[in-house]
Design an enzyme around this catalytic site. Structure first.
Site, PDB file in Angstrom:
ATOM      1  N   HIS A   1       0.814  -0.866   0.008  1.00 55.25           N
ATOM      2  CA  HIS A   1       0.094  -0.196   0.045  1.00 55.25           C
ATOM      3  C   HIS A   1       0.302   1.296   0.175  1.00 55.25           C
ATOM      4  CE1 HIS A   1      -4.095  -1.769   0.385  1.00 55.25           C
ATOM      5  NE2 HIS A   1      -3.064  -3.002   1.424  1.00 55.25           N
TER       6      HIS A   1
ATOM      7  N   GLU B   1       3.426   0.037   4.233  1.00 55.40           N
ATOM      8  CA  GLU B   1       3.123   0.728   3.330  1.00 55.40           C
ATOM      9  C   GLU B   1       4.031   2.253   3.472  1.00 55.40           C
ATOM     10  OE1 GLU B   1      -0.450   2.192   3.121  1.00 55.40           O
ATOM     11  OE2 GLU B   1      -0.980   0.861   4.504  1.00 55.40           O
TER      12      GLU B   1
HETATM   13 ZN    ZN Z   1      -4.257   1.646   0.753  1.00 56.46          ZN
END
Ligand code: ZN
Length: 382
Positions: free
Chosen positions: A266, A342
């Site tokens: 992500h 992330e």
């Molecule tokens: Zn995301």
């Protein structure tokens, strides 16, 4: 001397384009807005082309609705990216005034592209899949279909022999998080390099890769949802062929193949660091999984300056995990190490780059470090 400039032409009628032109009649100060995702209130991703720039002149662009976007903390410390050739992207001076986002470019060419982050195009995605399946030992294992019928390729690297560990990496459930597919390109590049570490890894493990989970959203320039307005990373408890076929496909394939490790890739709009989130709030969380999480993070920290463990999301309390998230859902279903990784839209402040900020290239390099991190851990995953 005053020079009268002709109006700019602003367009977003292309793959992952997103902009609304409010007023482009004044070429020095163009007023724009971001269009929300289809059937959803989310918006943050933007991507457009400006033609008719005057070289040497400073053109200013304002995203007037930035303050109402999904993550309005995201604009503090953020700088937009621009490119003259869609290959080399660089940050441009940007300010957020609490309502609107302003950025500017002293034009070096007559046309330029602007985006929230270096876009990963569908054309590049198609080339990536072609290249991957041409590699020895890599196959197209299955193909899912998005709501609008776009392909969702599942690649397998390795022979699928009995007893091998099954390492899953999926990316871009949130379609505006283009760094996620750049990361997957880094995985494929490393498979192509086929060095001693990759060979050792593939002797004991197979990689299951879904480079783009949300091709409709990416194509339409969405931030967060698929073509049904569904946030795929909140759909792992009730995935359906009708509303979230992308997740339904991934879950079906996981059931068929099994899972010993899961990474969900992500981008985070607000936090200027690379980090991971684990499954500590799931009912099935154990000391063994906790140790694997720590081992992963510590190894990755040692291997690259582009990772850290200080900044990230608040930890879930025991038993309080949101099981609609892929990471928690897969951890609970398979009792395996599962992490959301992330990367920032801004920069990794531990090792900043003033010209590019966080970038496609850095996302690819991080993927390579992640494979180096996993290689010595494979024996402990089950
Ligand atoms: Zn995301």
């Amino acid at each position: 001397m005053s020079v009268t400039l002709s109006p700019l032409h602003i367009t977003c009628d292309f793959d992952s384009g997103n902009i609304v032109v409010r007023d482009a009649s004044e070429p020095s100060q163009v007023r724009l807005a971001i269009r929300p995702d289809t059937r959803s209130d989310h918006f943050q991703w933007f991507h457009f082309k400006a033609s008719g720039l005057t070289p040497g002149h400073t053109h200013r662009f304002t995203l007037e609705n930035a303050g109402q976007s999904s993550y309005n903390q995201a604009w503090d410390g953020y700088q937009a990216v621009a490119s003259y050739d869609q290959q080399h992207w660089f940050r441009v001076p940007t300010q957020f005034d609490g309502q609107a986002l302003h950025f500017q470019l002293e034009a070096g060419e007559q046309q330029a592209w602007f985006a929230y982050f270096e876009p990963y195009s569908r054309a590049r995605h198609n080339q990536l899949i072609e290249r991957a399946v041409s590699l020895p030992g890599v196959e197209l294992l299955a193909t899912g279909r998005s709501v609008e019928g776009r392909d969702i390729p599942l690649l397998r690297a390795g022979d699928g022999a009995a007893g091998k560990r099954k390492l899953w990496i999926i990316a871009q459930q949130h379609p505006g998080e283009h760094m996620a597919e750049w990361f997957m390109e880094g995985v494929i590049d490393r498979l192509q390099a086929n060095d001693a570490t990759v060979q050792a890894l593939l002797k004991v493990a197979d990689l299951y890769l879904i480079p783009n989970m949300n091709p409709d959203g990416a194509f339409h320039g969405h931030l967060r949802t698929n073509a049904q307005g569904k946030d795929l990373n909140r759909a792992w408890q009730d995935a359906s062929v009708e509303h979230s076929p992308e997740v339904f496909f991934a879950q079906q394939q996981m059931k068929l193949q099994g899972v010993d490790l899961f990474l969900d890739i992500h981008g985070d709009e607000e936090i200027p660091h690379v980090f991971t989130a684990g499954s500590e709030g799931t009912p099935g969380y154990t000391p063994r999984i906790e140790q694997l999480e720590s081992a992963f993070r510590e190894r990755l920290c040692r291997l690259t300056a582009d990772f850290q463990q200080v900044h990230g999301y608040p930890r879930d309390k025991p038993g309080q995990a949101n099981l609609t998230l892929a990471c928690n859902s897969v951890a609970q279903a398979y009792g395996c190490l599962a992490l959301t990784l992330e990367m920032p839209f801004k920069d990794h402040d531990d090792a900043p780059n003033a010209i590019t900020g966080w970038s496609g290239q850095r996302s690819k390099a991080l993927a390579s470090a992640v494979l180096d991190t996993l290689a010595p851990m494979v024996g402990d995953l089950r």
